[in-house]
Scaffold this active site. Structure first.
Site, PDB file in Angstrom:
ATOM      1  N   HIS A  19       0.847  -1.204   0.000  1.00 60.02           N
ATOM      2  CA  HIS A  19       0.000   0.000   0.000  1.00 60.02           C
ATOM      3  C   HIS A  19       0.881   1.252   0.000  1.00 60.02           C
ATOM      4  O   HIS A  19       0.625   2.206  -0.734  1.00 60.02           O
ATOM      5  CB  HIS A  19      -0.882   0.049   1.257  1.00 60.02           C
ATOM      6  N   LYS A  43     -16.215  -8.283   6.012  1.00 55.28           N
ATOM      7  CA  LYS A  43     -15.369  -9.108   6.867  1.00 55.28           C
ATOM      8  C   LYS A  43     -15.215  -8.457   8.233  1.00 55.28           C
ATOM      9  O   LYS A  43     -15.275  -7.238   8.344  1.00 55.28           O
ATOM     10  CB  LYS A  43     -13.973  -9.262   6.245  1.00 55.28           C
ATOM     11  N   ARG A  92      -1.694  -5.847  -8.477  1.00 52.01           N
ATOM     12  CA  ARG A  92      -0.453  -6.568  -8.199  1.00 52.01           C
ATOM     13  C   ARG A  92      -0.149  -7.592  -9.269  1.00 52.01           C
ATOM     14  O   ARG A  92       1.003  -7.843  -9.615  1.00 52.01           O
ATOM     15  CB  ARG A  92      -0.553  -7.300  -6.840  1.00 52.01           C
ATOM     16  N   SER A 130      -2.783  -7.816   2.891  1.00 58.20           N
ATOM     17  CA  SER A 130      -3.072  -7.678   4.324  1.00 58.20           C
ATOM     18  C   SER A 130      -3.519  -9.011   4.890  1.00 58.20           C
ATOM     19  O   SER A 130      -3.164  -9.381   6.017  1.00 58.20           O
ATOM     20  CB  SER A 130      -4.183  -6.649   4.555  1.00 58.20           C
TER      21      SER A 130
HETATM   22  O1  PNS Z   1      -8.913  -2.938   0.191  1.00 54.36           O
HETATM   23  P1  PNS Z   1     -10.135  -3.491  -0.479  1.00 54.36           P
HETATM   24  O2  PNS Z   1     -10.914  -4.337   0.511  1.00 54.36           O
HETATM   25  O3  PNS Z   1      -9.800  -4.222  -1.747  1.00 54.36           O
HETATM   26  O4  PNS Z   1     -11.061  -2.229  -0.892  1.00 54.36           O
HETATM   27  C1  PNS Z   1     -12.328  -2.415  -1.476  1.00 54.36           C
HETATM   28  C2  PNS Z   1     -13.089  -1.073  -1.584  1.00 54.36           C
HETATM   29  C3  PNS Z   1     -13.142  -0.371  -0.248  1.00 54.36           C
HETATM   30  C4  PNS Z   1     -12.382  -0.180  -2.577  1.00 54.36           C
HETATM   31  C5  PNS Z   1     -14.519  -1.399  -2.117  1.00 54.36           C
HETATM   32  O5  PNS Z   1     -15.085  -2.409  -1.336  1.00 54.36           O
HETATM   33  C6  PNS Z   1     -15.450  -0.188  -2.110  1.00 54.36           C
HETATM   34  O6  PNS Z   1     -15.261   0.738  -2.850  1.00 54.36           O
HETATM   35  N1  PNS Z   1     -16.462  -0.208  -1.224  1.00 54.36           N
HETATM   36  C7  PNS Z   1     -17.403   0.887  -1.078  1.00 54.36           C
HETATM   37  C8  PNS Z   1     -18.814   0.494  -1.497  1.00 54.36           C
HETATM   38  C9  PNS Z   1     -19.007   0.700  -2.976  1.00 54.36           C
HETATM   39  O7  PNS Z   1     -18.877   1.763  -3.519  1.00 54.36           O
HETATM   40  N2  PNS Z   1     -19.349  -0.421  -3.650  1.00 54.36           N
HETATM   41  C10 PNS Z   1     -19.535  -0.465  -5.079  1.00 54.36           C
HETATM   42  C11 PNS Z   1     -18.205  -0.704  -5.760  1.00 54.36           C
HETATM   43  S1  PNS Z   1     -18.441  -1.110  -7.424  1.00 54.36           S
END
Ligand code: PNS
Length: 160
Positions: A19, A43, A92, A130
């Site tokens: 990150h 989660k 990645r 993570s």
């Molecule tokens: O670190 P992560 O868990 O891969 O991050 C995922 C994240 C936070 C980017 C994604 O879950 C998100 O944007 N959640 C917010 C809800 C949202 O907008 N959902 C629609 C996405 S298409």
């Protein structure tokens, strides 16, 4: 792109060197980078929201144009409130691409003004997540080169 505000969203449970590598790359390209921690995700997190934010603030101190924030609800709605039209995400490996593409396309459908920009972290972090860091610490393994020292300390304290 020095007048562009970008959002780097994620769960950051916890922030890893992968990150940080992306934050460093993003901070070089964009005028301002807001690292935003998702408030509620499906989660059960290892670290509380406050702990994740504290760790991020600590490790992003070297970059004056990087801010740490939290968000809930739809990412595109949050981006609009913040006045950002770029979402930064890391890829990645090819395996990340399918999920990231789906998310980027859905976000574009929800708000066509918001662009998703993908960047690749250093190859040495291509296997880092993570999730794996949490597992290694839980099983007593070393994570020294994988997370900042302050994060490693907190991980050990959490698991012991
Ligand atoms: O670190 P992560 O868990 O891969 O991050 C995922 C994240 C936070 C980017 C994604 O879950 C998100 O944007 N959640 C917010 C809800 C949202 O907008 N959902 C629609 C996405 S298409």
């Amino acid at each position: 792109m020095k007048n562009v505000l970008a959002i780097y969203p994620g769960s950051f449970d916890p922030v890893t060197n992968g990150h940080l590598d992306l934050i460093e790359r993003g901070a070089k390209i964009f005028g301002r980078l807001v690292v935003s921690v998702l408030r509620n995700f499906d989660k059960e997190p290892l670290f509380t929201l406050d702990e994740r934010v504290e760790m991020l603030r600590e490790v992003t101190r070297p970059w004056p144009n990087v801010e740490v924030d939290v968000f809930g609800g739809l990412l595109v709605d949050y981006a609009k409130v913040r006045g950002a039209n770029v979402i930064l995400r890391g890829i990645r490996a090819v395996s990340d691409y399918e999920y990231e593409l789906q998310m980027a396309m859905m976000n574009r459908k929800l708000n066509p003004d918001v662009e998703t920009v993908f960047m690749m972290p250093a190859a040495s972090y291509s296997f880092l997540s993570s999730h794996l860091v949490r597992e290694i610490v839980r099983l007593g393994g070393p994570v020294t080169d994988l997370v900042p020292a302050a994060v490693e300390q907190r991980l050990r304290a959490k698991v012991l």
